[in-house]
Design a protein around this motif. Structure first.
Motif, PDB file in Angstrom:
ATOM      1  N   SER A  10       0.863  -1.175   0.000  1.00 43.63           N
ATOM      2  CA  SER A  10       0.000   0.000   0.000  1.00 43.63           C
ATOM      3  C   SER A  10       0.900   1.225   0.000  1.00 43.63           C
ATOM      4  O   SER A  10       2.038   1.167   0.452  1.00 43.63           O
ATOM      5  CB  SER A  10      -0.918   0.018   1.223  1.00 43.63           C
ATOM      6  N   THR A  11       0.385   2.299  -0.532  1.00 46.63           N
ATOM      7  CA  THR A  11       1.143   3.539  -0.507  1.00 46.63           C
ATOM      8  C   THR A  11       0.765   4.288   0.756  1.00 46.63           C
ATOM      9  O   THR A  11      -0.402   4.610   0.943  1.00 46.63           O
ATOM     10  CB  THR A  11       0.842   4.412  -1.741  1.00 46.63           C
TER      11      THR A  11
ATOM     12  N   LYS B 176      -3.307  10.651  -3.718  1.00 51.35           N
ATOM     13  CA  LYS B 176      -4.216   9.517  -3.882  1.00 51.35           C
ATOM     14  C   LYS B 176      -3.598   8.274  -3.252  1.00 51.35           C
ATOM     15  O   LYS B 176      -2.404   8.015  -3.406  1.00 51.35           O
ATOM     16  CB  LYS B 176      -4.460   9.293  -5.379  1.00 51.35           C
TER      17      LYS B 176
ATOM     18  N   ALA C 162      -3.425   4.117  -2.757  1.00 49.34           N
ATOM     19  CA  ALA C 162      -3.666   2.905  -3.531  1.00 49.34           C
ATOM     20  C   ALA C 162      -3.078   1.715  -2.784  1.00 49.34           C
ATOM     21  O   ALA C 162      -2.259   1.862  -1.876  1.00 49.34           O
ATOM     22  CB  ALA C 162      -3.035   3.022  -4.914  1.00 49.34           C
TER      23      ALA C 162
ATOM     24  N   LYS D 243      -2.291  -2.864  -3.398  1.00 46.02           N
ATOM     25  CA  LYS D 243      -2.259  -3.969  -4.343  1.00 46.02           C
ATOM     26  C   LYS D 243      -2.091  -5.273  -3.571  1.00 46.02           C
ATOM     27  O   LYS D 243      -1.300  -5.341  -2.623  1.00 46.02           O
ATOM     28  CB  LYS D 243      -1.103  -3.773  -5.322  1.00 46.02           C
TER      29      LYS D 243
ATOM     30  N   TRP E 136      -8.204  -1.046   4.985  1.00 48.15           N
ATOM     31  CA  TRP E 136      -8.446  -0.285   3.756  1.00 48.15           C
ATOM     32  C   TRP E 136      -9.915  -0.365   3.384  1.00 48.15           C
ATOM     33  O   TRP E 136     -10.532  -1.433   3.479  1.00 48.15           O
ATOM     34  CB  TRP E 136      -7.668  -0.844   2.584  1.00 48.15           C
TER      35      TRP E 136
ATOM     36  N   ALA F 294      -9.841  -1.101  -8.467  1.00 48.78           N
ATOM     37  CA  ALA F 294      -9.478  -0.370  -9.685  1.00 48.78           C
ATOM     38  C   ALA F 294      -9.381  -1.345 -10.854  1.00 48.78           C
ATOM     39  O   ALA F 294     -10.001  -1.133 -11.893  1.00 48.78           O
ATOM     40  CB  ALA F 294      -8.170   0.384  -9.488  1.00 48.78           C
TER      41      ALA F 294
ATOM     42  N   ASN G 189      -5.794  -4.491  -7.790  1.00 46.17           N
ATOM     43  CA  ASN G 189      -5.368  -3.113  -7.565  1.00 46.17           C
ATOM     44  C   ASN G 189      -6.535  -2.339  -6.982  1.00 46.17           C
ATOM     45  O   ASN G 189      -7.641  -2.390  -7.516  1.00 46.17           O
ATOM     46  CB  ASN G 189      -4.905  -2.469  -8.876  1.00 46.17           C
TER      47      ASN G 189
ATOM     48  N   SER H 255      -8.136   1.362  -5.309  1.00 43.85           N
ATOM     49  CA  SER H 255      -8.105   2.812  -5.128  1.00 43.85           C
ATOM     50  C   SER H 255      -8.762   3.064  -3.774  1.00 43.85           C
ATOM     51  O   SER H 255      -9.933   2.724  -3.588  1.00 43.85           O
ATOM     52  CB  SER H 255      -8.883   3.491  -6.250  1.00 43.85           C
TER      53      SER H 255
ATOM     54  N   SER I 152      -7.390   4.611   4.652  1.00 41.72           N
ATOM     55  CA  SER I 152      -6.253   3.766   4.981  1.00 41.72           C
ATOM     56  C   SER I 152      -5.860   4.052   6.423  1.00 41.72           C
ATOM     57  O   SER I 152      -5.729   5.206   6.824  1.00 41.72           O
ATOM     58  CB  SER I 152      -5.072   4.071   4.050  1.00 41.72           C
TER      59      SER I 152
END
Length: 167
Positions: A28-29, A53, A55, A57, A101, A106, A124, A126, A130
């Motif tokens: 995760s970012t 933003k 995101a 995965k 999350w 996405a 993936n 969006s 978080s």
């Protein structure tokens, strides 16, 4: 002093369905502040303008066929994910990490198949929200819909929510 860490166990719960042995990787970012350039003066500067933003995965073997189809998830569907990990360092210190999350799918991608091997599925996401806890202590919590922005130093939007009559 803590030494090298090793992930001992991980578990991901996607919309209430646990996935453990199928997980290849996840990422995760972390929420990151976005800044804009200040103009109108001889000496430039920056001002905080928001959060980039978010995101995430998830890569797993067999994820799409039995988890996502079972709950009818496709691109654009809302999704809730809980990631839990247990780490141990070389000194025997155990660390629990959890990420929560919520957002939308996405894309769903499936790798090319190789005879005799399970294909890898990539989900993936969006993210609208978080949150990360390390040993029960909140590291960050950002929620786009609830206007919460805690990047680790307290909720930056709390006084602004009060100013406009929100909780």
């Amino acid at each position: 002093m803590a030494g090298q860490n090793v992930r001992m166990m991980q578990r991901i719960v996607i919309d209430g369905i646990p996935v453990q042995r199928e997980i290849t990787s996840w990422e995760s970012t972390p929420p990151k502040e976005k800044t804009g350039e200040l103009g109108g003066s001889f000496i430039g500067g920056d001002i905080r303008t928001g959060v980039e933003k978010m995101a995430a995965k998830i890569v797993a073997k067999g994820l799409t066929p039995w988890v996502l189809k079972m709950v009818g998830r496709k691109a654009g569907s809302p999704v809730t994910v809980i990631v839990s990990e247990s780490w141990e360092d070389e000194d025997g210190v155990v660390t629990a990490i959890q990420e929560f999350w919520t957002g939308r799918i996405a894309t769903r991608e499936r790798s090319g198949g190789v005879v005799g091997e399970l294909p890898e599925d990539t989900l993936n996401l969006s993210l609208d929200e978080s949150r990360r806890l390390v040993n029960g202590i909140q590291e960050w919590h950002v929620s786009r819909k609830a206007s919460i922005c805690d990047l680790g130093d307290g909720d930056l939007l709390a006084p602004h929510r009060l100013n406009v009559g929100m909780f």
